[in-house]
Motif scaffolding. Structure first.
Motif, PDB file in Angstrom:
ATOM      1  N   ALA A  69      -4.241   3.922   6.755  1.00 47.08           N
ATOM      2  CA  ALA A  69      -5.384   3.675   7.668  1.00 47.08           C
ATOM      3  C   ALA A  69      -6.751   3.762   6.837  1.00 47.08           C
ATOM      4  N   GLU A  70      -6.830   4.463   5.904  1.00 43.96           N
ATOM      5  CA  GLU A  70      -7.940   4.767   4.905  1.00 43.96           C
ATOM      6  C   GLU A  70      -7.928   3.377   3.860  1.00 43.96           C
ATOM      7  N   ARG A  71      -6.661   3.335   3.344  1.00 43.75           N
ATOM      8  CA  ARG A  71      -6.569   2.046   2.241  1.00 43.75           C
ATOM      9  C   ARG A  71      -6.970   0.807   2.941  1.00 43.75           C
ATOM     10  N   LEU A  72      -6.264   0.602   4.159  1.00 44.37           N
ATOM     11  CA  LEU A  72      -6.412  -0.858   4.738  1.00 44.37           C
ATOM     12  C   LEU A  72      -7.469  -0.914   5.863  1.00 44.37           C
TER      13      LEU A  72
ATOM     14  N   GLN B 185       1.082  -1.243   0.024  1.00 47.72           N
ATOM     15  CA  GLN B 185       0.008   0.166  -0.013  1.00 47.72           C
ATOM     16  C   GLN B 185       0.709   1.419   0.131  1.00 47.72           C
ATOM     17  N   VAL B 186       2.052   1.345   0.518  1.00 47.94           N
ATOM     18  CA  VAL B 186       2.887   2.424   0.476  1.00 47.94           C
ATOM     19  C   VAL B 186       3.365   2.589  -0.856  1.00 47.94           C
ATOM     20  N   TYR B 187       3.793   1.710  -1.339  1.00 46.75           N
ATOM     21  CA  TYR B 187       4.313   1.652  -2.815  1.00 46.75           C
ATOM     22  C   TYR B 187       2.966   2.192  -3.799  1.00 46.75           C
ATOM     23  N   LEU B 188       1.870   1.647  -3.602  1.00 45.79           N
ATOM     24  CA  LEU B 188       0.724   2.171  -4.357  1.00 45.79           C
ATOM     25  C   LEU B 188       0.163   3.480  -4.405  1.00 45.79           C
ATOM     26  N   LEU B 189       0.426   3.865  -2.936  1.00 47.07           N
ATOM     27  CA  LEU B 189       0.300   5.324  -2.798  1.00 47.07           C
ATOM     28  C   LEU B 189       1.216   6.237  -3.513  1.00 47.07           C
ATOM     29  N   GLN B 190       2.444   5.631  -3.433  1.00 44.80           N
ATOM     30  CA  GLN B 190       3.585   6.571  -4.221  1.00 44.80           C
ATOM     31  C   GLN B 190       3.508   6.457  -5.715  1.00 44.80           C
ATOM     32  N   GLU B 191       2.884   5.180  -6.210  1.00 43.17           N
ATOM     33  CA  GLU B 191       2.801   5.262  -7.694  1.00 43.17           C
ATOM     34  C   GLU B 191       1.708   6.139  -8.009  1.00 43.17           C
ATOM     35  N   ARG B 192       0.618   6.489  -7.441  1.00 44.49           N
ATOM     36  CA  ARG B 192      -0.442   7.233  -7.762  1.00 44.49           C
ATOM     37  C   ARG B 192      -0.033   8.771  -7.433  1.00 44.49           C
TER      38      ARG B 192
END
Length: 226
Positions: free
Chosen positions: A31-34, A14-21
């Motif tokens: 917290a919101e994503r998980l 999820q850290v990676y996916l946030l950075q990707e976006r």
């Protein structure tokens, strides 16, 4: 590579996916994503920092270390290969594959990963247009993209990726042909209404700004012909 728990892999992914976006990876965003409490996120981030998988300081954006990024990329590779396999080989609809891949991504062996990749011809993108990391962690080169919500009116664009993984949203888009590879005429963008009007295969559709912001397009410089 050392095998970590599913929970640790989920956090790193999820850290990676946030950075990707292009979104700052913060405790609140995680917290919101998980769908977990801020206290749970703080506890896990401290643990990940102790394991040297992330760089973490309270109230600062989270950064993956090289080791953390390698784990995240492996999980993302599994997930996106599985999505492609489920869609292309098993014939599942594109709105169904995300949930199935979420379950399977932590459990396939390296041999199974290799067989899936070979069976698919080593694809570079999944059914939603997201890049599939290679075995060495590199990503396929792609043209510069912009959000559909920001594209210029009266231009033709190509759908590159859809980042909204809600099943209802994917069903809505799929039924209207708004999928990666589709060529779209952006008719109008209304700042007041917060909508984008597009035309696909002769049919017009109005998308809300949130959904349009979750769709990446490859812009064309030339104006659409009338």
């Amino acid at each position: 590579m050392v095998k970590f728990s599913q929970s640790i892999e989920d956090y790193l992914k999820q850290v990676y996916l946030l950075q990707e976006r292009g979104v700052e990876p913060t405790g609140k965003a995680l917290a919101e994503r998980l769908d977990v409490s801020p206290a749970s996120v703080t506890g896990m981030l401290k643990r990940l920092a102790e394991l040297k998988l992330v760089e973490y300081e309270p109230y600062q954006p989270i950064r993956l270390t090289l080791a953390g990024r390698a784990i995240a990329l492996e999980v993302v590779r599994h997930h996106r290969l599985l999505e492609a396999y489920l869609a292309d080989v098993l014939g599942m609809e594109w709105h169904e594959v995300h949930a199935e891949a979420e379950i399977l991504e932590h459990h396939i062996s390296e041999r199974m990963e290799a067989l899936i990749a070979e069976r698919l011809g080593h694809p570079e993108f999944d059914p939603h247009g997201h890049p599939i990391p290679s075995l060495d962690g590199t990503l396929p080169k792609s043209r510069a993209k912009a959000a559909l919500a920001d594209a210029e009116p009266d231009t033709r664009v190509e759908i590159a990726a859809v980042h909204d993984d809600r099943e209802a949203a994917l069903v809505y888009l799929g039924e209207r042909g708004i999928v990666p590879g589709a060529r779209v005429h952006l008719v109008e963008r209304s700042e007041v209404a917060g909508t984008v009007t597009i035309e696909v295969d002769g049919a017009r559709h109005v998308l809300g700004s949130e959904l349009a912001a979750a769709i990446d397009v490859l812009p064309q410089k030339t104006r659409a012909r009338r």
